[in-house]
Design a protein around this motif. Structure first.
Motif, PDB file in Angstrom:
ATOM      1  N   ILE A   1       0.839  -1.205   0.000  1.00 53.17           N
ATOM      2  CA  ILE A   1       0.000   0.000   0.000  1.00 53.17           C
ATOM      3  C   ILE A   1       0.867   1.246   0.000  1.00 53.17           C
ATOM      4  CG2 ILE A   1      -1.653   1.329   1.374  1.00 53.17           C
ATOM      5  CD1 ILE A   1      -2.885  -1.322   2.255  1.00 53.17           C
ATOM      6  N   THR A   2       1.955   1.203   0.758  1.00 55.46           N
ATOM      7  CA  THR A   2       2.880   2.336   0.760  1.00 55.46           C
ATOM      8  C   THR A   2       3.431   2.578  -0.642  1.00 55.46           C
ATOM      9  OG1 THR A   2       3.501   1.898   3.058  1.00 55.46           O
ATOM     10  CG2 THR A   2       4.999   3.254   1.762  1.00 55.46           C
ATOM     11  N   ALA A   3       3.710   1.497  -1.367  1.00 55.51           N
ATOM     12  CA  ALA A   3       4.189   1.628  -2.744  1.00 55.51           C
ATOM     13  C   ALA A   3       3.122   2.257  -3.632  1.00 55.51           C
ATOM     14  CB  ALA A   3       4.600   0.260  -3.289  1.00 55.51           C
ATOM     15  N   VAL A   4       1.875   1.824  -3.461  1.00 52.61           N
ATOM     16  CA  VAL A   4       0.772   2.402  -4.239  1.00 52.61           C
ATOM     17  C   VAL A   4       0.669   3.901  -3.971  1.00 52.61           C
ATOM     18  CG1 VAL A   4      -1.727   2.459  -4.501  1.00 52.61           C
ATOM     19  CG2 VAL A   4      -0.539   0.264  -4.426  1.00 52.61           C
ATOM     20  N   GLN A   5       0.743   4.280  -2.682  1.00 51.72           N
ATOM     21  CA  GLN A   5       0.652   5.692  -2.337  1.00 51.72           C
ATOM     22  C   GLN A   5       1.823   6.483  -2.944  1.00 51.72           C
ATOM     23  OE1 GLN A   5       0.427   4.976   1.982  1.00 51.72           O
ATOM     24  NE2 GLN A   5      -1.434   6.242   1.998  1.00 51.72           N
TER      25      GLN A   5
ATOM     26  N   VAL B   1      -4.049   7.605  -5.474  1.00 51.54           N
ATOM     27  CA  VAL B   1      -3.547   8.094  -4.186  1.00 51.54           C
ATOM     28  C   VAL B   1      -4.634   8.028  -3.134  1.00 51.54           C
ATOM     29  CG1 VAL B   1      -2.639  10.094  -2.959  1.00 51.54           C
ATOM     30  CG2 VAL B   1      -1.802   9.560  -5.248  1.00 51.54           C
ATOM     31  N   ARG B   2      -5.856   8.466  -3.495  1.00 51.35           N
ATOM     32  CA  ARG B   2      -6.964   8.420  -2.535  1.00 51.35           C
ATOM     33  C   ARG B   2      -7.283   6.982  -2.139  1.00 51.35           C
ATOM     34  NH1 ARG B   2      -8.990  12.368  -6.071  1.00 51.35           N
ATOM     35  NH2 ARG B   2     -10.419  10.849  -7.029  1.00 51.35           N
ATOM     36  N   ALA B   3      -7.245   6.077  -3.124  1.00 55.69           N
ATOM     37  CA  ALA B   3      -7.503   4.665  -2.808  1.00 55.69           C
ATOM     38  C   ALA B   3      -6.430   4.113  -1.880  1.00 55.69           C
ATOM     39  CB  ALA B   3      -7.567   3.841  -4.090  1.00 55.69           C
ATOM     40  N   GLY B   4      -5.164   4.520  -2.118  1.00 58.20           N
ATOM     41  CA  GLY B   4      -4.089   4.086  -1.221  1.00 58.20           C
ATOM     42  C   GLY B   4      -4.274   4.608   0.181  1.00 58.20           C
TER      43      GLY B   4
ATOM     44  N   MET C   1      -4.788   2.400   3.519  1.00 58.37           N
ATOM     45  CA  MET C   1      -3.936   2.566   4.695  1.00 58.37           C
ATOM     46  C   MET C   1      -4.776   2.809   5.949  1.00 58.37           C
ATOM     47  SD  MET C   1      -0.903   2.283   5.763  1.00 58.37           S
ATOM     48  CE  MET C   1       0.169   2.409   4.320  1.00 58.37           C
ATOM     49  N   ASP C   2      -5.900   3.521   5.807  1.00 64.32           N
ATOM     50  CA  ASP C   2      -6.815   3.683   6.943  1.00 64.32           C
ATOM     51  C   ASP C   2      -7.328   2.326   7.427  1.00 64.32           C
ATOM     52  OD1 ASP C   2      -6.528   6.389   6.954  1.00 64.32           O
ATOM     53  OD2 ASP C   2      -8.488   6.842   6.064  1.00 64.32           O
ATOM     54  N   VAL C   3      -7.633   1.454   6.471  1.00 64.71           N
ATOM     55  CA  VAL C   3      -8.112   0.114   6.839  1.00 64.71           C
ATOM     56  C   VAL C   3      -7.033  -0.653   7.585  1.00 64.71           C
ATOM     57  CG1 VAL C   3      -8.882  -2.108   5.933  1.00 64.71           C
ATOM     58  CG2 VAL C   3      -9.792   0.002   4.959  1.00 64.71           C
TER      59      VAL C   3
END
Length: 423
Positions: A214-218, A240-243, A247-249
């Motif tokens: 997820i960090t990579a996606v962001q 970015v918003r999806a990442g 990350m919140d999840v």
């Protein structure tokens, strides 16, 4: 000899004082059985008490084993008592089996001459059984075992002995049932604790494994958003918003996986709550009304977790409000604390649900009509984080259809030597 179960407790040749002493002893048995929780100690105590109350050479307890279809010695007194424990007695061809099968008192005054006697137990231990008085141990009227007294020190067992043995057996059956229930409950609790541990381990591993991709996606999404233009820019911004949402999840899973309210807060120093409120509102509720006082609204705590708590509260307001019912996010400073209010004009809450909405996985709306995303623990996590920071989080609502307001109170921190701090 067959004895009925409606017999007098006293003996014609016995003084009233002696009868009273025996009654008191039976009362003591009841008190002691209620105090004993361990099944082994319980059965040993019953056998010893039977020997004392009936003044006999030995006593034994046999319980029915459904797996083998036989009775098994669970406790026994006398010189050979320990050797008997664990041995099985068939239901057919034994005095104990007859007592169990026929669910009645059985007295064999001359056990050696009784064809129903099971001689293998005496042969294995060297004990000589001369006389046996046995009664069924019943739970809800059904026999679960047999309580036996052997070889009276007086001339013979009598009706008073049978009555006393019935009383002890009845008390013992209740105590055994309670002990079994407690053991089953302990076993269930232990199993639940093990399942909870496995769940927590899985959640921790899953969150750790998800965090890196997820960090990579962001990161790559942010790079693309800065480099491209036109439609590609909006696509990259969506990534970015999806990442951020993923990350919140992951952060939510982390909080839920941590045990006993210990959230493992990261010592981040001073955090600007105003920045967190502005960012959360801009991303999650772009049409919301934002009313903040001047200044950074500094909080001493974990900025990452505070960000998650604020986002969960704002997201909840947006999810349960229609486009025509905008959200209002406001804050003020009073009496040394930051007071945040997130108000919506959505579905509202019934009085009974004002606290239930903070319970994990509780949905106060019809689950078949669920029209919003999320794990169902957003408010649970938000309250846990706020409490961990010395604050409070609660909900108010005029009623169904009248919207709701979620109030957050957090202690205000003074600026440190490093300045205003950052989220």
């Amino acid at each position: 000899m067959v004895l009925t179960e409606t017999v007098p407790l006293g003996r014609p040749s016995e003084s009233p004082e002696t009868t009273l002493a025996r009654l008191r002893r039976l009362l003591d048995v009841s008190v002691a059985l209620n105090a004993l929780g361990d099944a082994t100690r319980l059965l040993d105590y019953i056998a010893r008490t039977t020997t004392e109350v009936l003044d006999c050479q030995a006593a034994s307890i046999l319980l029915f084993d459904e797996a083998t279809g036989a009775l098994r010695f669970e406790a026994a007194t006398g010189e050979a008592g320990a050797a008997l424990v664990g041995q099985e007695v068939p239901l057919s061809g034994s005095l104990a089996g007859t007592t169990f099968r026929e669910n009645r008192i059985l007295h064999a005054a001359d056990a050696d001459a009784d064809v129903r006697r099971y001689q293998a137990a005496d042969a294995a231990t060297g004990f000589v059984t001369r006389s046996v008085l046995g009664v069924p141990m019943r739970i809800d009227g059904h026999p679960v075992g047999v309580l036996q007294a052997l070889n009276p020190r007086r001339a013979a067992f009598d009706r008073a002995d049978a009555e006393a043995l019935l009383i002890v057996a009845a008390q013992a059956a209740v105590a055994i049932r309670n002990a079994r229930h407690e053991a089953a409950l302990r076993g269930a609790h232990e199993r639940l604790a093990e399942l909870d541990r496995l769940k927590t381990n899985f959640m921790s591993i899953a969150s750790h494994e998800l965090r890196t991709p997820i960090t990579a996606v962001q990161g790559f999404g942010q790079i693309l958003a800065e480099e491209v233009r036109g439609d590609l820019h909006s696509f990259a911004a969506a990534v970015v918003r999806a990442g951020d949402r993923m990350m919140d999840v992951v952060e939510t899973i982390d909080v839920m996986a941590e045990a006993q309210g210990e959230l493992g807060l990261h010592p981040g120093g001073l955090t600007a709550l105003a920045t967190i409120l502005a960012e959360a509102t801009s991303e999650l509720a772009p049409h919301a009304v934002l009313a903040l006082p001047p200044g950074p609204l500094l909080v001493d705590g974990d900025g990452r977790r505070l960000r998650l708590a604020v986002r969960n509260v704002v997201r909840n307001a947006v999810q349960f409000s229609g486009p025509e019912a905008p959200v209002r996010v406001s804050a003020e400073v009073a009496h040394g604390e930051i007071r945040v209010a997130v108000a919506d004009r959505g579905r509202g809450l019934a009085a009974a649900d004002l606290d239930r909405v903070f319970e994990a996985y509780v949905q106060v709306s019809n689950p078949d009509e669920r029209d919003h995303e999320g794990l169902g623990v957003g408010l649970t996590v938000a309250r846990a984080i706020v409490l961990q920071h010395g604050g409070r989080l609660w909900a108010e609502s005029p009623g169904l259809g009248e919207g709701a307001t979620f109030h957050v109170r957090l202690p205000l921190a003074a600026p440190g030597p490093g300045g205003d701090g950052a989220a």
